[in-house]
Design a protein around this motif. Structure first.
Motif, PDB file in Angstrom:
ATOM      1  N   PRO A  40       0.839  -1.185  -0.040  1.00 39.03           N
ATOM      2  CA  PRO A  40      -0.129  -0.091  -0.115  1.00 39.03           C
ATOM      3  C   PRO A  40       0.864   1.410  -0.212  1.00 39.03           C
ATOM      4  O   PRO A  40       1.968   1.379   0.654  1.00 39.03           O
ATOM      5  CB  PRO A  40      -0.789  -0.223   1.289  1.00 39.03           C
ATOM      6  CG  PRO A  40      -0.979  -1.430   1.495  1.00 39.03           C
ATOM      7  CD  PRO A  40       0.140  -2.003   1.081  1.00 39.03           C
ATOM      8  N   ASP A  90     -10.056  -1.501   3.359  1.00 41.76           N
ATOM      9  CA  ASP A  90      -9.860  -0.186   2.799  1.00 41.76           C
ATOM     10  C   ASP A  90      -9.217   0.967   3.528  1.00 41.76           C
ATOM     11  O   ASP A  90      -8.845   1.910   3.198  1.00 41.76           O
ATOM     12  CB  ASP A  90     -11.222   0.388   2.328  1.00 41.76           C
ATOM     13  CG  ASP A  90     -12.010  -0.444   1.339  1.00 41.76           C
ATOM     14  OD1 ASP A  90     -11.168  -1.196   0.578  1.00 41.76           O
ATOM     15  OD2 ASP A  90     -13.007  -0.425   1.371  1.00 41.76           O
ATOM     16  N   ASN A  94      -5.957   2.258   4.715  1.00 42.92           N
ATOM     17  CA  ASN A  94      -4.418   2.585   4.389  1.00 42.92           C
ATOM     18  C   ASN A  94      -3.570   2.453   5.739  1.00 42.92           C
ATOM     19  O   ASN A  94      -2.502   2.169   5.612  1.00 42.92           O
ATOM     20  CB  ASN A  94      -4.507   3.609   3.442  1.00 42.92           C
ATOM     21  CG  ASN A  94      -3.034   3.851   2.800  1.00 42.92           C
ATOM     22  OD1 ASN A  94      -2.988   2.908   1.967  1.00 42.92           O
ATOM     23  ND2 ASN A  94      -2.223   4.932   3.068  1.00 42.92           N
ATOM     24  N   GLY A 131      -3.324  -0.855   6.650  1.00 43.48           N
ATOM     25  CA  GLY A 131      -2.508  -1.662   5.655  1.00 43.48           C
ATOM     26  C   GLY A 131      -0.873  -1.271   5.471  1.00 43.48           C
ATOM     27  O   GLY A 131      -0.060  -2.111   5.528  1.00 43.48           O
ATOM     28  N   ASN A 132      -0.684   0.255   5.923  1.00 42.18           N
ATOM     29  CA  ASN A 132       0.876   0.371   6.162  1.00 42.18           C
ATOM     30  C   ASN A 132       1.545  -0.281   7.324  1.00 42.18           C
ATOM     31  O   ASN A 132       2.627  -0.698   7.483  1.00 42.18           O
ATOM     32  CB  ASN A 132       1.003   1.746   6.156  1.00 42.18           C
ATOM     33  CG  ASN A 132       1.107   2.506   4.985  1.00 42.18           C
ATOM     34  OD1 ASN A 132       2.156   2.788   4.383  1.00 42.18           O
ATOM     35  ND2 ASN A 132      -0.070   3.088   4.336  1.00 42.18           N
TER      36      ASN A 132
END
Length: 527
Positions: free
Chosen positions: A48, A85, A87, A90-91
């Motif tokens: 991401p 969704d 982010n 995700g990081n």
């Protein structure tokens, strides 16, 4: 995110000692297929986008077969899918993947999924200490005293012994080892107290042992925290605290300071029980002493002794809760402590909110106290507390102040401490009506008791003759006649009894259906 097709690489170098990498001619066969005898497999996938907009990749090498590289790539992709969704999450997962060195497995997907659902940082393994403090800070719908107890258990015992362990790796053996260490520490304290070395004895002066009851409460704290980790946060699936074995705790049986018990104690230094209660003569002498030496504590002691109130319930009585004309008192709140800070809160339970009847002698003692208080209230500086029992200057009592004054009165009266958080009397065996002129038989009551850690003092409460002259004229002896019982009072008096109304009723049972009287400085947990 790129598909991340597997490829081969090697560690070959050119004549300048630089790595050739994927350009090595030995990696490919003549027809362009990958060589089976040279190089290792790897893959590369897109991660991401970082918060600052930069792109980055996950690169993993060193797999012996193409299938092994595909399996590892699938695990990485399944972990990245947990973020959805989000982010930021995700990081966090991407950073966790990049920090995993080649040749090592990624963290378990189920563990990371539980952390993501709980809103925790996915890239770091939460320790028991971190979780316990977060759990403590999230507790809202509990009593402040319970919160203080949780904090003490976490700070003194749980974090020092278990705080460094990842919560998902906590096992029964870790908890059992903690309790074994606590028992070993208790043994060290006992040995130090018996040492011939003065410095060794001084090193444990004031140090308290952690008894079996406290160990049970520590286990209850960590068990509750881990249950929440399972049900609410979904960090773990197994609660090791539920399987820890600890010695059972049994309440000690109360014994009476009879002449034989006193003699045995003087000869051996051992008490028949950790909970000892006074005889009626001993309790009567103590009440006489309190009446003569502390006019503002005496009505509190009388009310608690006769009606079986807790310390906090007595000190929390408001002026409109006490109806001396109707001889009733409404127990609706209590004055207790959180740490050392006095606080007003509701009574402990629904049954604790009750109406109690007052006998004539208790009513008279309260009325005399009320007159003294009203006389002092004429001072303009008298504070408004709305409490029935206040200090001589009108300010609110601190519960520990009452306990300290009670302990001093016990010592000044020359009484043996009963070894309990209250004082009580045993019933008389004789049914003969006592002499009202006797000081030691003017009044007595019966109370339940509970254990305490205080040590006895070698003094007797019956060291004065019943006919000895008083240092000042006594207050009149108020007969405890039978109190009329309205229907609403009879229905609410589940914790009081008629025992102790008159001396010729002394052969009745020695306990009342109430809670222990709390007059010790160490009885805040009872409230």
């Amino acid at each position: 995110m790129s598909r991340g097709l597997p490829f081969k690489s090697c560690s070959c170098r050119d004549e300048n000692r630089n790595k050739i990498g994927a350009a090595c001619p030995r990696l490919r066969r003549a027809g362009g297929a990958w060589s089976a005898a040279h190089g290792t497999w790897g893959y590369r996938i897109e991660l991401p986008v970082q918060p600052e907009g930069k792109r980055w990749q996950l690169r993993r090498f060193g797999f012996a077969t193409r299938e092994a590289a595909l399996v590892d790539r699938s695990r990485a992709q399944s972990l990245l899918e947990l973020a959805g969704d989000d982010n930021a999450v995700g990081n966090e997962i991407a950073r966790m993947l990049r920090d995993t060195k080649s040749g090592r497995s990624f963290p378990d997907r189920d563990v990371v999924a539980r952390r993501v659902r709980a809103g925790l940082v996915a890239s770091a393994a939460m320790t028991v200490g971190d979780y316990l403090w977060q759990w403590h800070a999230s507790r809202r719908k509990i009593q402040a005293t319970t919160l203080v107890s949780y904090e003490s258990h976490i700070r003194v015992h749980l974090v020092p012994h278990l705080g460094h362990i990842p919560i998902d790796r906590l096992r029964v053996g870790h908890l059992q080892s903690m309790f074994d260490s606590i028992s070993d520490r208790n043994l060290q304290i006992d040995i130090a107290r018996c040492s011939d070395d003065v410095q060794v004895r001084e090193s444990v002066k004031g140090v308290r042992r952690t008894g079996p009851a406290t160990m049970q409460r520590i286990r209850a704290t960590v068990r509750k925290a881990l249950n929440d980790a399972i049900r609410t946060h979904r960090l773990i699936e197994f609660n090791p605290a539920a399987y820890v074995e600890l010695p059972s705790v049994q309440a000690p049986r109360a014994r009476v300071w009879t002449a034989a018990a006193v003699q045995q104690w003087k000869e051996t230094g051992l008490r028949p029980s950790s909970v000892m209660v006074w005889t009626p003569e001993q309790a009567g002498a103590f009440l006489d002493h309190v009446e003569d030496h502390d006019a503002f504590v005496y009505p509190i002691v009388v009310l608690i002794l006769h009606r079986g109130l807790r310390r906090g319930e007595a000190l929390g009585l408001r002026e409109n809760d006490v109806d001396l004309a109707g001889r009733t008192a409404t127990i609706a709140q209590q004055l207790t402590t959180v740490g050392y800070e006095p606080v007003i809160k509701v009574v402990k339970s629904y049954a604790g909110n009750r109406i109690i009847a007052l006998d004539a002698s208790t009513t008279t003692a309260l009325r005399i106290y009320q007159q003294r208080r009203e006389h002092r209230r004429a001072d303009a500086a008298w504070p408004k507390t709305e409490l029935f029992f206040v200090r001589p200057d009108g300010r609110q009592w601190h519960p520990e102040q009452v306990s300290d004054r009670f302990e001093r009165l016990v010592a000044d009266a020359g009484c043996r401490r009963s070894g309990c958080t209250t004082y009580g009397t045993a019933p008389r065996r004789s049914s003969r009506r006592p002499d009202p002129t006797s000081r030691t038989s003017r009044r007595y009551s019966v109370s339940r008791v509970s254990p305490s850690r205080r040590t006895p003092t070698p003094r007797s409460c019956t060291n004065s003759s019943p006919n000895a002259p008083r240092p000042k004229p006594p207050l009149p002896w108020y007969h405890a006649d039978q109190v009329p019982q309205p229907a609403h009072v009879r229905a609410s008096r589940t914790r009081t009894t008629q025992v102790g109304r008159r001396q010729h009723h002394a052969n009745r049972p020695s306990t009342i259906a109430g809670d222990p009287i709390s007059l010790s400085p160490r009885t805040s947990r009872r409230e």
